[in-house]
Motif scaffolding. Structure first.
Motif, PDB file in Angstrom:
ATOM      1  N   ALA A  21     -34.281  10.478  35.276  1.00 12.55           N
ATOM      2  CA  ALA A  21     -35.781  10.817  35.746  1.00 12.55           C
ATOM      3  C   ALA A  21     -35.895  12.294  35.756  1.00 12.55           C
ATOM      4  N   ILE A  22     -34.994  12.960  36.028  1.00  5.95           N
ATOM      5  CA  ILE A  22     -34.958  14.666  36.042  1.00  5.95           C
ATOM      6  C   ILE A  22     -34.924  15.051  34.710  1.00  5.95           C
ATOM      7  N   SER A  23     -34.132  14.509  33.634  1.00  8.10           N
ATOM      8  CA  SER A  23     -34.209  15.143  32.308  1.00  8.10           C
ATOM      9  C   SER A  23     -35.440  14.678  31.805  1.00  8.10           C
ATOM     10  N   ALA A  24     -36.074  13.708  32.095  1.00 12.45           N
ATOM     11  CA  ALA A  24     -37.373  13.301  31.679  1.00 12.45           C
ATOM     12  C   ALA A  24     -38.741  14.206  32.283  1.00 12.45           C
ATOM     13  N   SER A  25     -38.307  15.134  33.210  1.00 16.92           N
ATOM     14  CA  SER A  25     -39.316  15.903  33.654  1.00 16.92           C
ATOM     15  C   SER A  25     -39.861  16.890  32.571  1.00 16.92           C
ATOM     16  N   LYS A  26     -40.922  17.213  32.823  1.00 19.73           N
ATOM     17  CA  LYS A  26     -41.708  18.008  31.705  1.00 19.73           C
ATOM     18  C   LYS A  26     -40.934  19.319  31.637  1.00 19.73           C
ATOM     19  N   GLY A  27     -40.494  19.549  30.226  1.00 18.87           N
ATOM     20  CA  GLY A  27     -39.845  20.719  29.943  1.00 18.87           C
ATOM     21  C   GLY A  27     -38.300  20.955  30.131  1.00 18.87           C
ATOM     22  N   CYS A  28     -37.812  19.936  30.488  1.00 19.37           N
ATOM     23  CA  CYS A  28     -36.299  19.642  30.759  1.00 19.37           C
ATOM     24  C   CYS A  28     -35.664  19.505  29.329  1.00 19.37           C
ATOM     25  N   GLN A  29     -34.964  20.206  28.684  1.00 22.31           N
ATOM     26  CA  GLN A  29     -34.246  20.062  27.387  1.00 22.31           C
ATOM     27  C   GLN A  29     -33.002  19.570  27.838  1.00 22.31           C
ATOM     28  N   LEU A  30     -32.296  19.894  28.797  1.00 16.01           N
ATOM     29  CA  LEU A  30     -30.586  19.751  28.759  1.00 16.01           C
ATOM     30  C   LEU A  30     -30.747  19.544  30.458  1.00 16.01           C
ATOM     31  N   LEU A  31     -29.753  18.734  30.781  1.00 11.77           N
ATOM     32  CA  LEU A  31     -29.228  18.368  32.262  1.00 11.77           C
ATOM     33  C   LEU A  31     -27.747  18.205  32.174  1.00 11.77           C
ATOM     34  N   GLU A  32     -26.864  18.858  32.849  1.00 13.13           N
ATOM     35  CA  GLU A  32     -25.449  18.462  32.714  1.00 13.13           C
ATOM     36  C   GLU A  32     -24.867  18.559  34.242  1.00 13.13           C
ATOM     37  N   LEU A  33     -23.899  17.838  34.621  1.00 11.75           N
ATOM     38  CA  LEU A  33     -23.202  17.986  35.848  1.00 11.75           C
ATOM     39  C   LEU A  33     -21.890  18.306  35.508  1.00 11.75           C
ATOM     40  N   TYR A  34     -21.245  19.325  36.342  1.00 12.67           N
ATOM     41  CA  TYR A  34     -19.934  19.633  36.285  1.00 12.67           C
ATOM     42  C   TYR A  34     -19.217  19.732  37.647  1.00 12.67           C
ATOM     43  N   GLN A  35     -17.991  19.558  37.766  1.00 14.97           N
ATOM     44  CA  GLN A  35     -17.209  19.526  38.745  1.00 14.97           C
ATOM     45  C   GLN A  35     -16.099  20.398  38.557  1.00 14.97           C
ATOM     46  N   ASP A  36     -15.737  21.112  39.518  1.00 15.96           N
ATOM     47  CA  ASP A  36     -14.539  22.117  39.469  1.00 15.96           C
ATOM     48  C   ASP A  36     -13.322  21.543  39.434  1.00 15.96           C
ATOM     49  N   TRP A  49     -34.353  24.592  30.578  1.00 13.27           N
ATOM     50  CA  TRP A  49     -36.356  24.411  30.667  1.00 13.27           C
ATOM     51  C   TRP A  49     -36.787  25.237  29.646  1.00 13.27           C
ATOM     52  N   ASN A  50     -38.026  24.532  29.252  1.00 11.90           N
ATOM     53  CA  ASN A  50     -38.723  25.309  28.186  1.00 11.90           C
ATOM     54  C   ASN A  50     -39.387  26.560  28.834  1.00 11.90           C
ATOM     55  N   THR A  51     -39.934  26.474  29.935  1.00 13.33           N
ATOM     56  CA  THR A  51     -40.383  27.660  30.671  1.00 13.33           C
ATOM     57  C   THR A  51     -39.954  27.551  32.116  1.00 13.33           C
ATOM     58  N   THR A  52     -40.223  28.966  32.651  1.00 18.73           N
ATOM     59  CA  THR A  52     -39.988  29.139  34.040  1.00 18.73           C
ATOM     60  C   THR A  52     -40.900  28.321  34.701  1.00 18.73           C
ATOM     61  N   ASP A  53     -42.186  28.187  34.356  1.00 21.45           N
ATOM     62  CA  ASP A  53     -43.121  27.273  35.070  1.00 21.45           C
ATOM     63  C   ASP A  53     -42.697  25.614  34.930  1.00 21.45           C
ATOM     64  N   ASP A  54     -42.345  25.194  33.924  1.00 18.73           N
ATOM     65  CA  ASP A  54     -41.715  23.931  34.014  1.00 18.73           C
ATOM     66  C   ASP A  54     -40.630  23.661  35.127  1.00 18.73           C
ATOM     67  N   LEU A  55     -39.685  24.420  35.298  1.00 17.32           N
ATOM     68  CA  LEU A  55     -38.758  24.521  36.114  1.00 17.32           C
ATOM     69  C   LEU A  55     -39.439  24.563  37.534  1.00 17.32           C
ATOM     70  N   GLU A  56     -40.277  25.450  38.021  1.00 16.20           N
ATOM     71  CA  GLU A  56     -40.990  25.754  39.010  1.00 16.20           C
ATOM     72  C   GLU A  56     -41.801  24.420  39.467  1.00 16.20           C
ATOM     73  N   GLN A  57     -42.512  23.649  38.215  1.00 14.83           N
ATOM     74  CA  GLN A  57     -43.060  22.449  38.692  1.00 14.83           C
ATOM     75  C   GLN A  57     -42.122  21.484  39.294  1.00 14.83           C
ATOM     76  N   TYR A  58     -41.008  21.599  38.450  1.00 21.35           N
ATOM     77  CA  TYR A  58     -39.878  20.413  38.776  1.00 21.35           C
ATOM     78  C   TYR A  58     -39.465  20.629  40.262  1.00 21.35           C
ATOM     79  N   ARG A  59     -39.311  21.971  40.475  1.00 20.17           N
ATOM     80  CA  ARG A  59     -38.969  22.119  42.075  1.00 20.17           C
ATOM     81  C   ARG A  59     -39.861  21.805  43.308  1.00 20.17           C
ATOM     82  N   LYS A  60     -41.182  21.730  42.819  1.00 19.29           N
ATOM     83  CA  LYS A  60     -42.253  21.308  43.715  1.00 19.29           C
ATOM     84  C   LYS A  60     -42.374  19.872  43.679  1.00 19.29           C
ATOM     85  N   SER A  61     -41.819  19.020  42.699  1.00 19.70           N
ATOM     86  CA  SER A  61     -42.119  17.758  42.565  1.00 19.70           C
ATOM     87  C   SER A  61     -41.513  16.902  43.475  1.00 19.70           C
TER      88      SER A  61
END
Length: 91
Positions: A21-36, A49-61
Motif C-alpha cells: 500500500a505504501i509503495s502504491a502511494s502516488k509518486g512512490c517509485q521505491l520502498l526498501e527496509l534495512y536492518q542494521d 518519490w517523484n516529487t516532494t509534494d508526493d512525499l508530503e501527501q503520503y505523510r498526510k495520508s
C-alpha cells in the motif's frame, strides 16, 4: 528508527502488511527496509518519490498516520528522517 527489542517482530509484521500500500502511494517509485547488521533494533526505510509534494501527501495520508500511530509507541529512541538529493549514480 530504533525499536525496543520486544517490538521488532511486530514492526516487521506491520511493514510487511503495509509495504504494498505504501509503495502504491502516488509518486512512490521505491520502498526498501534495512536492518542494521550490528544492532538489530535499528531499521532504516529508504523511499524514492517523484516529487516532494508526493512525499508530503503520503505523510498526510490516513495510511501513514495509521502506521505511525501503531509504531511510534515501539521506539526506544527519537526517530530521524532525512530528505536528500542524489548526487551520483553508478550503474
Amino acid at each position: 528508527m530504533q525499536f525496543h527489542q520486544e517490538y521488532i517482530t511486530t514492526f516487521s509484521a506491520i511493514f510487511e502488511e503495509k509495504k504494498k500500500a505504501i509503495s502504491a502511494s502516488k509518486g512512490c517509485q521505491l520502498l526498501e527496509l534495512y536492518q542494521d547488521k550490528n544492532n538489530p533494533e535499528i531499521f532504516f526505510t529508504y523511499s524514492y518519490w517523484n516529487t516532494t509534494d508526493d512525499l508530503e501527501q503520503y505523510r498526510k495520508s490516513e495510511l501513514f498516520t495509521g502506521v505511525w500511530t501503531k509504531i511510534k509507541v515501539m521506539f526506544n529512541a527519537k526517530p530521524e528522517a532525512w530528505s536528500v538529493d542524489k548526487k551520483v549514480c553508478l550503474p
